[in-house]
Design a protein around this motif. Structure first.
Motif, PDB file in Angstrom:
ATOM      1  N   ASP A   9      -0.171  -1.449  -5.990  1.00  0.00           N
ATOM      2  CA  ASP A   9       0.671  -1.727  -7.405  1.00  0.00           C
ATOM      3  C   ASP A   9       0.866  -0.423  -7.928  1.00  0.00           C
ATOM      4  N   LYS A  10      -0.074   0.504  -8.267  1.00  0.00           N
ATOM      5  CA  LYS A  10       0.357   1.810  -9.085  1.00  0.00           C
ATOM      6  C   LYS A  10       1.531   2.490  -8.267  1.00  0.00           C
ATOM      7  N   LEU A  11       1.468   2.721  -6.923  1.00  0.00           N
ATOM      8  CA  LEU A  11       2.475   3.435  -6.260  1.00  0.00           C
ATOM      9  C   LEU A  11       3.511   2.522  -5.750  1.00  0.00           C
ATOM     10  N   GLY A  12       3.883   1.432  -6.337  1.00  0.00           N
ATOM     11  CA  GLY A  12       5.139   0.782  -5.825  1.00  0.00           C
ATOM     12  C   GLY A  12       5.029  -0.111  -4.573  1.00  0.00           C
ATOM     13  N   TYR A  13       4.002   0.120  -3.732  1.00  0.00           N
ATOM     14  CA  TYR A  13       4.191  -0.292  -2.394  1.00  0.00           C
ATOM     15  C   TYR A  13       4.369  -1.843  -2.200  1.00  0.00           C
ATOM     16  N   PHE A  14       4.132  -2.732  -3.217  1.00  0.00           N
ATOM     17  CA  PHE A  14       4.612  -4.080  -3.270  1.00  0.00           C
ATOM     18  C   PHE A  14       5.910  -4.049  -3.547  1.00  0.00           C
ATOM     19  N   LYS A  15       6.584  -3.397  -4.600  1.00  0.00           N
ATOM     20  CA  LYS A  15       8.109  -3.488  -4.667  1.00  0.00           C
ATOM     21  C   LYS A  15       8.952  -2.761  -3.411  1.00  0.00           C
ATOM     22  N   GLU A  16       8.382  -2.044  -2.929  1.00  0.00           N
ATOM     23  CA  GLU A  16       9.186  -1.676  -1.567  1.00  0.00           C
ATOM     24  C   GLU A  16       9.112  -2.576  -0.557  1.00  0.00           C
ATOM     25  N   GLU A  17       8.149  -3.482  -0.604  1.00  0.00           N
ATOM     26  CA  GLU A  17       8.254  -4.818   0.173  1.00  0.00           C
ATOM     27  C   GLU A  17       8.894  -6.104  -0.057  1.00  0.00           C
ATOM     28  N   GLY A  18       9.844  -5.683  -1.470  1.00  0.00           N
ATOM     29  CA  GLY A  18      10.670  -6.687  -1.709  1.00  0.00           C
ATOM     30  C   GLY A  18       9.680  -7.760  -2.710  1.00  0.00           C
ATOM     31  N   LEU A  19       8.606  -7.378  -3.126  1.00  0.00           N
ATOM     32  CA  LEU A  19       7.559  -8.187  -3.798  1.00  0.00           C
ATOM     33  C   LEU A  19       7.645  -7.854  -5.252  1.00  0.00           C
ATOM     34  N   ASP A  20       7.431  -8.796  -6.128  1.00  0.00           N
ATOM     35  CA  ASP A  20       7.051  -8.602  -7.756  1.00  0.00           C
ATOM     36  C   ASP A  20       5.504  -9.538  -7.578  1.00  0.00           C
ATOM     37  N   VAL A  21       4.479  -8.681  -7.746  1.00  0.00           N
ATOM     38  CA  VAL A  21       3.250  -9.099  -7.469  1.00  0.00           C
ATOM     39  C   VAL A  21       2.686  -8.495  -8.818  1.00  0.00           C
ATOM     40  N   THR A  22       1.959  -9.639  -9.452  1.00  0.00           N
ATOM     41  CA  THR A  22       1.062  -9.360 -10.642  1.00  0.00           C
ATOM     42  C   THR A  22      -0.386  -9.314  -9.999  1.00  0.00           C
ATOM     43  N   SER A  23      -0.807  -8.024 -10.340  1.00  0.00           N
ATOM     44  CA  SER A  23      -2.332  -7.725  -9.728  1.00  0.00           C
ATOM     45  C   SER A  23      -3.173  -8.152 -10.936  1.00  0.00           C
ATOM     46  N   GLN A  24      -3.996  -9.094 -10.684  1.00  0.00           N
ATOM     47  CA  GLN A  24      -5.014  -9.753 -11.554  1.00  0.00           C
ATOM     48  C   GLN A  24      -6.329  -9.430 -11.216  1.00  0.00           C
ATOM     49  N   LEU A  25      -6.844  -8.330 -12.221  1.00  0.00           N
ATOM     50  CA  LEU A  25      -8.467  -7.996 -11.795  1.00  0.00           C
ATOM     51  C   LEU A  25      -9.139  -8.471 -12.397  1.00  0.00           C
ATOM     52  N   ILE A  26     -10.080  -9.410 -12.003  1.00  0.00           N
ATOM     53  CA  ILE A  26     -10.944  -9.994 -12.747  1.00  0.00           C
ATOM     54  C   ILE A  26     -12.359  -9.097 -12.749  1.00  0.00           C
ATOM     55  N   GLU A  27     -13.387  -9.663 -13.748  1.00  0.00           N
ATOM     56  CA  GLU A  27     -14.248  -8.596 -14.117  1.00  0.00           C
ATOM     57  C   GLU A  27     -15.826  -8.961 -13.098  1.00  0.00           C
ATOM     58  N   SER A  28     -15.615 -10.499 -13.040  1.00  0.00           N
ATOM     59  CA  SER A  28     -16.900 -11.357 -12.196  1.00  0.00           C
ATOM     60  C   SER A  28     -16.443 -11.721 -10.796  1.00  0.00           C
ATOM     61  N   GLY A  29     -16.781 -10.936  -9.829  1.00  0.00           N
ATOM     62  CA  GLY A  29     -16.171 -11.228  -8.425  1.00  0.00           C
ATOM     63  C   GLY A  29     -16.754 -12.525  -7.943  1.00  0.00           C
ATOM     64  N   PRO A  30     -17.719 -13.237  -8.351  1.00  0.00           N
ATOM     65  CA  PRO A  30     -18.007 -14.465  -7.903  1.00  0.00           C
ATOM     66  C   PRO A  30     -17.053 -15.638  -8.439  1.00  0.00           C
ATOM     67  N   ASP A  31     -16.319 -15.338  -9.356  1.00  0.00           N
ATOM     68  CA  ASP A  31     -15.471 -16.393 -10.124  1.00  0.00           C
ATOM     69  C   ASP A  31     -14.318 -16.566  -9.058  1.00  0.00           C
ATOM     70  N   ILE A  32     -13.993 -15.799  -8.112  1.00  0.00           N
ATOM     71  CA  ILE A  32     -12.934 -15.772  -7.303  1.00  0.00           C
ATOM     72  C   ILE A  32     -13.181 -17.001  -6.348  1.00  0.00           C
ATOM     73  N   GLY A  33     -14.173 -17.424  -5.816  1.00  0.00           N
ATOM     74  CA  GLY A  33     -14.622 -18.525  -5.130  1.00  0.00           C
ATOM     75  C   GLY A  33     -14.212 -19.698  -5.821  1.00  0.00           C
ATOM     76  N   PRO A  34     -14.322 -20.128  -6.819  1.00  0.00           N
ATOM     77  CA  PRO A  34     -13.790 -21.278  -7.777  1.00  0.00           C
ATOM     78  C   PRO A  34     -12.548 -21.312  -7.689  1.00  0.00           C
ATOM     79  N   MET A  35     -11.857 -19.954  -8.015  1.00  0.00           N
ATOM     80  CA  MET A  35     -10.146 -19.942  -8.309  1.00  0.00           C
ATOM     81  C   MET A  35      -9.765 -20.449  -6.924  1.00  0.00           C
ATOM     82  N   VAL A  36     -10.266 -20.062  -5.843  1.00  0.00           N
ATOM     83  CA  VAL A  36      -9.662 -20.184  -4.580  1.00  0.00           C
ATOM     84  C   VAL A  36      -9.905 -21.837  -4.202  1.00  0.00           C
ATOM     85  N   ALA A  37     -11.118 -22.219  -4.566  1.00  0.00           N
ATOM     86  CA  ALA A  37     -11.456 -23.733  -4.124  1.00  0.00           C
ATOM     87  C   ALA A  37     -10.513 -24.770  -5.065  1.00  0.00           C
TER      88      ALA A  37
END
Length: 363
Positions: free
Chosen positions: A73-101
């Motif tokens: 994200d910081k070095l623009g690698y997503f943009k180089e690949e033609g992507l507009d990526v929102t990098s969402q960093l959450i504080e509690s890793g276990p919350d990703i499981g329910p988000m995927v589900a």
């Protein structure tokens, strides 16, 4: 208790990265450093356009989980690949499981243990690439007053550890190899931050957790005993194979079917970031430290315990996804049955991006 671990590898709620989580709990949701050189023009031109340009990549504010994500994200690698990526960093890793589900994280970065648990609960998800071997950050630190003449001296000692934490795999394998009766070790259910305080006070003999709590425990006077990959025990010093767990990028089955070119673009960006971290570690740490809320000194120690690599190798296939992992997840009640490797892994797109990353024959 179904996901009492889902990677307690990195933490409980607000404890940084992975801890207890249950994908079913989201049922309600259901109702300047210079960047690396640009890719060769021919390669960029030959890449097909992404089906989806704008997407959110969900990760964790954690050096084990999202270092490559932040760098890309910081070095623009997503943009180089033609992507507009929102990098969402959450504080509690276990919350990703329910988000995927629940469908709110079709593209995410967590660990392979999470995917085993999700798939065992019939959640349609596939790992498309490993990103790092993080077993070196799952460790046991002794208090300043703990004196050991051998690993067997841990019998009768008290270790603070979150209930169901994956680092228990390393403890059990250490005990098996060095003749320690693990049942004679006294375990106290403590979140990493609480265990850190208890260790400083001398209320426990040792603590078992993950980064950044391992480094913080050492900085406060504790001493490193062992991790999934290293040991400083009196009767075993050096490299060990007591645990294997990988950070992975995973996508939902629906997103995978509809967006193969988008996924390949994300993988190319993460590969650039992986190479940058390995080839420019000091500069990478300067970029990452503010985002991870750590000092550069702390982050240097933490990242030194990780191996940033997208290789699909034996440590991934037979280590992080081998029978001992499945047996452990069954023993603590996180799964009722262990899914087959191919049910939650698909490296066909990674192979298209860079065939050299596939180090073993996949059936």
């Amino acid at each position: 208790m179904l996901l009492v671990v889902v990677l307690s590898a990195c933490g409980t709620k607000n404890e940084t990265a992975n801890g207890p989580a249950d994908p079913k709990t989201n049922d309600a949701a259901k109702a300047k450093t210079e960047p690396a050189a640009d890719p060769a023009p021919a390669a960029a031109e030959s890449a097909a356009k992404p089906e989806t340009v704008k997407l959110t990549l969900v990760g964790v504010r954690d050096a084990q989980i999202s270092s490559q994500q932040i760098i890309a994200d910081k070095l623009g690698y997503f943009k180089e690949e033609g992507l507009d990526v929102t990098s969402q960093l959450i504080e509690s890793g276990p919350d990703i499981g329910p988000m995927v589900a629940g469908g709110s994280a079709p593209v995410s970065i967590q660990t392979n243990f999470m995917d085993i648990i999700l798939k065992s609960n019939n959640v349609g998800v596939k790992i498309v690439a490993p990103l790092a071997q993080i077993a070196g950050t799952q460790a046991v630190v002794g208090g300043k007053n703990l004196k050991l003449t051998s690993a067997k001296d841990l019998e009768g000692k008290t270790i603070g550890i979150p209930s169901g934490a994956d680092v228990m795999i390393a403890i059990n394998n250490m005990a098996k190899e060095l003749g320690v009766d693990a049942k004679k070790i006294k375990y106290v259910n403590l979140a990493p931050s609480d265990a850190l305080t208890a260790l400083q006070k001398g209320d426990i003999d040792a603590m078992a957790a993950w980064e950044p709590f391992i480094t913080k425990a050492i900085q406060s006077g504790g001493h490193f005993l062992f991790s999934g990959t290293k040991s400083e025990l009196p009767d075993k010093k050096g490299d060990v194979k007591w645990m294997s767990v990988h950070t992975t990028m995973q996508v939902t089955d629906d997103f995978l079917a509809k967006n193969p070119e988008t996924i390949k673009a994300v993988l190319r960006a993460l590969k650039k970031a992986t190479d940058y971290i390995n080839n420019n570690r000091a500069d990478a740490i300067k970029l990452l430290a503010p985002e991870l809320h750590l000092s550069e000194a702390e982050l240097t120690e933490i990242m030194g315990r990780n191996v940033y690599s997208m290789d699909v190798d034996d440590s991934y296939v037979n280590g992080s996804n081998g029978k001992p992992v499945g047996d452990y997840l069954l023993s603590v009640g996180n799964v009722k049955s262990v899914p087959a490797f191919n049910e939650y892994n698909d490296f066909s797109l990674l192979k298209e991006v860079d065939p050299s990353l596939i180090k073993v024959e996949l059936k």
